[in-house]
Motif scaffolding. Structure first.
Motif, PDB file in Angstrom:
ATOM      1  N   LYS A   1       0.815  -1.214   0.000  1.00 43.16           N
ATOM      2  CA  LYS A   1       0.000   0.000   0.000  1.00 43.16           C
ATOM      3  C   LYS A   1       0.851   1.267   0.000  1.00 43.16           C
ATOM      4  CE  LYS A   1      -3.530   2.273   2.885  1.00 43.16           C
ATOM      5  NZ  LYS A   1      -4.386   2.106   4.087  1.00 43.16           N
TER       6      LYS A   1
ATOM      7  N   GLU B   1      -7.794  -1.484   0.301  1.00 42.06           N
ATOM      8  CA  GLU B   1      -6.547  -0.878   0.764  1.00 42.06           C
ATOM      9  C   GLU B   1      -5.687  -0.353  -0.383  1.00 42.06           C
ATOM     10  OE1 GLU B   1      -5.685  -0.351   3.939  1.00 42.06           O
ATOM     11  OE2 GLU B   1      -7.631  -1.160   4.531  1.00 42.06           O
ATOM     12  N   ILE B   2      -5.771  -1.013  -1.558  1.00 39.76           N
ATOM     13  CA  ILE B   2      -4.948  -0.615  -2.701  1.00 39.76           C
ATOM     14  C   ILE B   2      -5.875  -0.492  -3.908  1.00 39.76           C
ATOM     15  CG2 ILE B   2      -2.796  -1.069  -3.968  1.00 39.76           C
ATOM     16  CD1 ILE B   2      -2.142  -3.198  -1.831  1.00 39.76           C
TER      17      ILE B   2
END
Length: 496
Positions: free
Chosen positions: A308, A351-352
């Motif tokens: 991330k 998250e990404i």
């Protein structure tokens, strides 16, 4: 001329790559330790090649054909590196004086392809008895295969496997000095020898082995039986190799292992894959880090966090699903459920957000019902993969799945495969188009195969981009405006 002969038995490992191979003392016994021992045999091979080239009236040539995965491709770079250092000239076809097949055995078709090519080589060898043929890789680790080659392809000169590929120079010398087929196969090993020459396919990117083998024993997979148990390289050796590659012009590395997420567990001082990535990120001059393959059961929150916040780790993760049915996943011995996989995929997407997720899916595993197959389609619709490698189940002798009842009829499997492929392609085209109109960095890899006015490069998310450019851009990272998505690639324009 050499004023002093070099006895490799007393030469430190750190100095081995800088020696003049013409000065190695071949009258001295071969060293017992690696890699000094293999450099001794490269020097000896060099002497043989020089002599045989003079007899033939032309430089001896070699041709290495790679079947299978990226680890095999990296192994082939080492084979080519040894041969070029030994004085062979690179050929571009099987007409070469030495042909090496680096084989795969994940699917039966891979084996059949090798047998077909061997029949062709046999006819060539009848016309040229001095031609040499070597076989290595995963297929050679299967005892039944070796027996078949000994019986039906007796013209093969050398057979070795996955565990002793570092011994290539030594084994080839033995084969050249012998009038018999040389076979050297190890059932397993804990030995890792990486300090050998390699002839990279690309000057600006390279694979780097971080671990070998697999402990997962998925019920359909032959890999643990032919690649052996997991063993990780020391982080300091990996870092040292990558630093050397960067000094040699490499901008992107692909970290390779059957399951990189379990890296470091068997080291004397355990190191997680995420910790290794943090160390690699610190290497100055390295622009991009890729890795494969990741097993879902071992993908940690720590790894997600590192990805991330990283500026170097590429926005691409290959996360094999294999099946969307928890029942089939249990039969496959994958050690996660459909729900656990979906939760992991959702976390990665959350998250990404710009992450490209790709996967592997097997259709027609023994006992798979239409309901099980619909579960797989459901996962594909919910995860929305950027691309997927889809496979028809291949029955591999020696695996638990090969003995399972309810092997699925071919016509049913083909129908399911086509339905899955259609869905995957439709979603992939939509996902690929999401960065259209953006200007993003592209590592230029080659001239375009179909139009020499174009060059081809790769985005961080692994998508290809074709755009007007010249050969001098190869190996450079440039910014490209993504003008038009063509489904699985982009047409772009160079931005200054």
């Amino acid at each position: 001329m050499c004023n002093n002969k070099i006895d490799l038995r007393v030469l430190p490992k750190e100095e081995i790559s800088n020696i003049d191979l013409n000065c190695v003392d071949l009258d001295a016994p071969a060293p017992e330790y690696e890699p000094q021992r293999q450099y001794y045999f490269i020097s000896k091979l060099r002497s043989i090649v020089k002599s045989e080239s003079e007899k033939a009236g032309h430089p001896l040539t070699f041709f290495v054909q790679t079947f299978g995965c990226q680890m095999n491709a990296r192994d082939s770079e080492k084979l080519r590196g040894v041969l070029e250092l030994a004085g062979y000239a690179s050929g571009d076809s099987e007409d070469a004086d030495l042909v090496v097949y680096n084989t795969c055995t994940v699917r039966e078709n891979a084996n059949l392809k090798v047998y077909g090519r061997l029949g062709y080589l046999g006819s060539m060898k009848k016309k040229n008895p001095n031609k040499k043929i070597a076989l290595c890789g995963c297929m050679m680790q299967e005892p039944d295969v070796v027996e078949k080659i000994k019986k039906s392809y007796h013209f093969v000169d050398l057979i070795f496997g996955t565990h002793n590929i570092f011994k290539f120079a030594e084994l080839l010398v033995t084969a050249l000095e012998s009038e018999r087929m040389v076979i050297d196969l190890w059932k397993d090993t804990d030995q890792i020898v990486e300090e050998l020459p390699a002839e990279r396919t690309y000057s600006f990117k390279s694979g780097v082995n971080i671990m070998f083998g697999c402990n997962n024993f998925c019920s359909y997979c032959i890999v643990p039986y032919v690649r052996g148990r997991e063993r990780s390289r020391r982080p300091e050796d990996i870092i040292s190799e990558i630093k050397s590659l960067v000094q040699d012009g490499v901008k992107e590395v692909m970290l390779l292992g059957q399951n990189v997420n379990s890296y470091g567990k068997n080291l004397d001082t355990p190191v997680t894959f995420a910790q290794l990535l943090r160390q690699i990120e610190q290497i100055e001059g390295l622009e991009r880090i890729r890795f494969m393959t990741s097993h879902p059961k071992d993908l940690s929150d720590e790894l997600i966090e590192v990805m991330k916040h990283s500026d170097k780790i590429c926005r691409h993760l290959h996360l094999p699903l294999q099946s969307g049915s928890s029942r089939i996943l249990k039969q496959m011995n994958r050690k996660y459920t459909k729900e656990q996989y979906l939760e992991l995929a959702a976390k990665l997407r959350r998250e990404i957000p710009d992450l490209s997720l790709t996967t592997d899916i097997i259709v027609g595993f023994p006992g798979e019902t239409e309901e099980d197959f619909q579960e797989t389609l459901d996962v594909v619709r919910r995860v929305r993969y950027d691309s997927a490698f889809t496979f028809i189940y291949s029955r591999r002798t020696g695996t638990p799945a090969a003995a399972m009842k309810d092997q699925i009829p071919e016509e049913i499997v083909k129908d399911r495969f086509q339905r899955l492929l259609t869905l995957v392609q439709d979603i992939s085209q939509e996902m690929s188009a999401r960065v259209q109109g953006q200007t993003l960095p592209v590592l230029v890899e080659s001239l375009n195969e179909h139009d020499p006015a174009l060059v081809t490069g790769r985005l961080s998310n692994n998508l290809l981009v074709h755009f007007p450019g010249t050969e001098d851009l190869i190996g450079q990272t440039v910014y490209v405006y993504l003008k038009e998505c063509k489904g699985f690639y982009y047409i772009g324009e160079l931005r200054k």
